[in-house]
Motif scaffolding. Structure first.
Motif, short mmCIF file in Angstrom:
data_model
loop_
_atom_site.label_atom_id
_atom_site.label_comp_id
_atom_site.label_asym_id
_atom_site.label_seq_id
_atom_site.Cartn_x
_atom_site.Cartn_y
_atom_site.Cartn_z
N ILE A 215 53.68 26.80 0.21
CA ILE A 215 52.50 27.50 -0.51
C ILE A 215 52.53 28.91 -0.74
N GLY B 121 52.45 13.59 -6.03
CA GLY B 121 51.16 13.99 -5.87
C GLY B 121 51.01 15.29 -4.89
N GLY B 122 51.88 14.94 -3.79
CA GLY B 122 51.89 16.03 -2.90
C GLY B 122 52.43 17.56 -3.41
N GLU B 123 53.23 17.48 -4.40
CA GLU B 123 53.58 18.74 -4.97
C GLU B 123 52.41 19.11 -5.98
N LEU B 124 51.62 18.33 -6.42
CA LEU B 124 50.63 18.61 -7.29
C LEU B 124 49.53 19.11 -6.53
N GLN B 125 49.29 18.77 -5.23
CA GLN B 125 48.41 19.56 -4.23
C GLN B 125 48.84 20.82 -3.95
N ARG B 126 50.37 21.12 -3.67
CA ARG B 126 50.85 22.37 -3.25
C ARG B 126 50.36 23.27 -4.29
N LEU C 267 48.12 23.40 -6.75
CA LEU C 267 46.88 23.71 -6.95
C LEU C 267 46.43 24.30 -5.81
N VAL C 268 46.52 23.92 -4.53
CA VAL C 268 46.23 24.99 -3.52
C VAL C 268 46.80 26.38 -3.65
N GLU D 260 48.98 8.89 -8.51
CA GLU D 260 49.51 9.96 -8.87
C GLU D 260 49.04 10.54 -10.19
N GLN E 31 45.23 11.51 -10.34
CA GLN E 31 45.03 12.69 -9.79
C GLN E 31 45.62 13.92 -10.81
N ALA F 80 43.12 16.58 -12.64
CA ALA F 80 43.51 17.74 -12.49
C ALA F 80 43.39 18.58 -13.84
#
Ligand code: PLP
Length: 435
Positions: A67, A85-90, A92-93, A112, A115, A119
């Motif tokens: 991040i 989805g994990g990379e999406l979270q990264r 966005l964070v 995914e 989500q 977003a």
């Protein structure tokens, strides 16, 4: 002439303004170290190289997804290319605006897709008819319109890269075969989708400009054919895969991003003039030279016919040498009175000997370099493994139950932990319930 942020001054390796040995003293070994300035320099070089096309630059998160790294690039205006989805979270964070995120990958799950739709990402790069149908159903239920680029498999005959990272050929799992894609563009029964984009990604890395331009000839032809039958392609995502030299920052054998960008822009200039919006997905060309792995010598033992230096981490932290046969420069962080870039290893240096540089993992394939010429080493020496920013930590594992290294970001004279070192507790905590 590229100025590397990883350079020796009077025999002492520095990252930007910090002597590397100070980082080891403060944060321990093994350690991933990134230079914020190098990330920015590399990002700006990409932006300049592709300026005539004015593309949305979507940094490929998979190459180095910390991040802290994403934030540096997001501050420069980068969008992100994600594959989970994990990379999406990264993304966005890290504060990346969703309208700068594109989502690729052959196996997007329902969750995914939901989500990413929620977003409000910019575009889905869709890789099959089945995925298109799933996205249509999910977008319809959500009452949303999803923007889509079909990832077209144009069957690149000579991918010009490692077999495991060539993604543009007919024998790979990637993309939709050209003929099928042309039919899909013309199907009109997916009302929740806006299918006006085309995506290709040939592989990673692709060093020859010719491979790109030959592929783009096919893309131009497809767009022409589609227009003839009344379907306009308004967005073209040309993927990533732009190369770096793993030998020397000023290696003239690997074309610079400036050279590659110029050839690609020339090829695609006419489409740009017709109002087509471009996207690119560079990963390694931004992150590779911006990171290195530091690892300390545990032992130097005498094998049958050569010395073997055993470091305190191995393929669990950097799998590229054994996975792809990749070459990474390796050199001690303190070396005589040498001043200059990390390209030192490529020059003939007196007093070196051939040795294997390996890790502690119980696999013969656990090595960083075989038969590499290095100066005499002894226990406690810290080795820099250069050009490890891309597909280094992002592919690291806990194999042999070894906690992953910490990650540090340096800018000027400042350093900060962007991922703390894993502990034994981290190794075990997901299994505690079963005890
Ligand atoms: N885009 C897609 C779809 C990819 O699969 C990859 C890498 O696998 C990239 C971009 C980034 O490639 P590179 O890091 O070589 O630029």
């Amino acid at each position: 002439m590229i100025t590397s942020q990883f350079h020796y001054r009077n025999g002492v390796l520095h990252v930007e303004e910090i002597p590397v040995k100070d980082l080891i003293a403060e944060y321990g070994s093994p350690l991933y170290v990134y230079s914020a300035t190098q990330l920015i320099q590399n990002y700006r070089a990409v932006r300049a190289a592709f300026a005539p096309l004015d593309p949305l630059i979507c940094y490929s998160v998979k190459s180095c997804g910390n991040i802290g790294v994403l934030k540096v690039l997001a501050n420069e205006g980068a969008g992100m290319d994600i594959v989970s989805g994990g990379e999406l979270q990264r993304a966005l964070v890290a504060g990346v605006p969703p309208e700068r995120i594109v989502f690729a990958g052959v196996g997007k799950s329902r969750e995914e897709m939901q989500q990413a739709l929620a977003a409000g990402i910019f575009m889905f790069n869709v890789e099959s008819t089945q995925e298109l149908d799933r996205l249509q159903a999910i977008a319809a239920i959500a009452g949303k319109k999803a923007r889509v680029a079909l990832r077209v498999n144009i069957d690149v005959a000579d991918p010009d890269t490692h077999a495991k990272t060539a993604t543009g050929g007919r024998h790979t799992k990637f993309g939709i075969p050209l003929q099928q894609a042309q039919e899909l563009y013309l199907s009109t029964d997916r009302s929740a989708l806006e299918i006006n984009g085309l995506h290709i990604h040939l592989g990673s890395p692709i060093p020859s400009p010719h491979t790109y331009t030959t592929a783009f000839d096919k893309v131009i032809e497809v767009i022409k054919q589609l227009r003839k039958v009344g379907h306009d392609i308004t967005m073209v995502n040309i993927g990533g895969g732009y190369p770096v030299s793993y030998r020397d920052p000023n290696d003239i054998e690997v074309p610079s991003i400036g050279e590659i960008g110029a050839r690609i822009c020339e090829k695609l200039h006419a489409l740009h003039g017709q109002g087509v919006k471009f996207m690119i997905e560079p990963g390694r060309v931004i992150s590779a030279t911006a990171g290195m792995l530091l690892s300390s010598v545990e032992y130097v033992k005498q094998g049958w016919d050569r010395k073997i230096a055993i470091l305190d981490t191995g393929m669990n932290s950097l799998i590229r040498p054994t996975l792809y046969g990749a070459h990474h420069p390796i050199w001690p962080v303190s070396y005589e009175d040498y001043s200059g870039s990390w390209g030192i290893y490529s020059t003939a240096v007196a007093g070196t000997q051939e040795m294997d540089v390996v890790g502690p993992i119980c696999e013969t394939g656990d090595f960083f370099a075989l038969r590499r010429r290095l100066p005499p080493l002894s226990e406690g020496d810290v080795m820099a493994i250069f050009c490890a920013g891309a597909y280094g930590m992002s592919q690291a594992s806990q194999y042999n139950s070894r906690p992953r290294p910490a990650e540090i970001l340096v800018e000027g004279t400042r350093s900060s932990v962007i991922r703390r070192r894993e502990s034994y507790k981290d190794l075990l905590e997901h299994e505690i319930d079963s005890l």
